[in-house]
Write an enzyme that holds these catalytic residues in place. Sequence first.
Site, short mmCIF file in Angstrom:
data_model
loop_
_atom_site.label_atom_id
_atom_site.label_comp_id
_atom_site.label_asym_id
_atom_site.label_seq_id
_atom_site.Cartn_x
_atom_site.Cartn_y
_atom_site.Cartn_z
N HIS A 242 0.80 -1.22 0.00
CA HIS A 242 0.00 0.00 0.00
C HIS A 242 0.85 1.29 0.00
O HIS A 242 0.78 2.10 -0.91
CB HIS A 242 -0.89 0.04 1.26
CG HIS A 242 -1.76 -1.17 1.44
ND1 HIS A 242 -2.88 -1.44 0.67
CD2 HIS A 242 -1.68 -2.17 2.34
CE1 HIS A 242 -3.43 -2.56 1.09
NE2 HIS A 242 -2.75 -3.03 2.10
O1 RIB Z 1 -4.98 -0.04 4.59
C1 RIB Z 1 -3.59 0.03 4.44
C2 RIB Z 1 -2.98 1.08 5.30
O2 RIB Z 1 -3.21 0.81 6.67
C3 RIB Z 1 -1.46 1.15 5.18
O3 RIB Z 1 -1.05 2.45 5.47
C4 RIB Z 1 -0.99 0.22 6.24
O4 RIB Z 1 0.32 0.53 6.69
C5 RIB Z 1 -1.98 0.49 7.32
O5 RIB Z 1 -1.51 1.60 8.04
#
Ligand code: RIB
Length: 313
Positions: A242
């Site tokens: 992500h």
């Molecule tokens: O949904 C993904 C996000 O939430 C990313 O930033 C991961 O590190 C968590 O913080």
Amino acid sequence: MHDTIPVILDCDPGTDDAFALLLALASPRIKLLAVTVAGGNVGLDRTLPNALALVALAGAPERPPVPVFAGADRPLLGSFTSEVRVHGVDGLGGVALPPGGAATAEVAADAIRRILRAAARPVTLVGIAPATNLALALATEPPLAAKVERIVLMSGAWAEGNATPAAEFNALNDPEALAIVLACGRPVVLVTLELTAQALCTPARLAALRVADGGRCLRAACDIQATVPLSRRFDGRGAALHDPCAIAWLLRPDLFTARDCAVEVDLGPGPGRGRTLIDRWGRTGRPANVTLAETLDADGFFNLLGEALVRLP
Ligand code: RIB
Ligand code: CA
């Protein structure tokens, strides 16, 4: 025209935050002014030392140390909900890094405001955690928004969440903060779960990253990512990387397509709390308040990641 982008990175390391932080540190085009840390994936008591360790791991004589600031250990309302199934209890999948230095003794939101006030040119804020620190900075001194070039957030989803059926993790962990940031009046780029699902880190892609002749940083990032469960959302084919997508937007916007649209956040107490209502087709008639990143050249993204991290120590 400047060739560097002044950035403040707000994070909650976090396995994917680790890749994002190292990508930012590896990229000469990013002038990383500060790293601010919140709780989120795990408690601030872990995310802070994790951020310090990652910054130290990437340290090199030719690179000035990047200051790290402790921020929110809870959202504006309530408390954070950790995600140890993905990040482990320590936040980095149990991969032990040499301890970093000390955090700079200033609260993250104060540091963000101080840096914005003093900035010679507008600063890009990148948020890859619950948006609490960014919201506290922007809400307590609104005129400073004029010193913000743009805000790039990994947050939200137009469809299914990953923390609840309705909400993505960062958005759910502080929906009020996300709403404040979306309303601050500066350009916001939203990198949602649908975009990050295209940055699917499969075993083959992880193996390809490993073979690059990298140093301790690339090895650590791969070791950390190797601890992340292959996601049921992708039939066990991989795990979405992500957070580095938000940094990649700054470095290689050509890897993305995007559209402007209106986004609002469900702040209710019910099962929809934290949902980002993303109006991709203009059905509400509300004015666009974000640029929504929609597609990603995944091969280009992983090439960017490998080529950058191989430059680190
Ligand atoms: O949904 C993904 C996000 O939430 C990313 O930033 C991961 O590190 C968590 O913080
Ligand atoms: Ca994160």
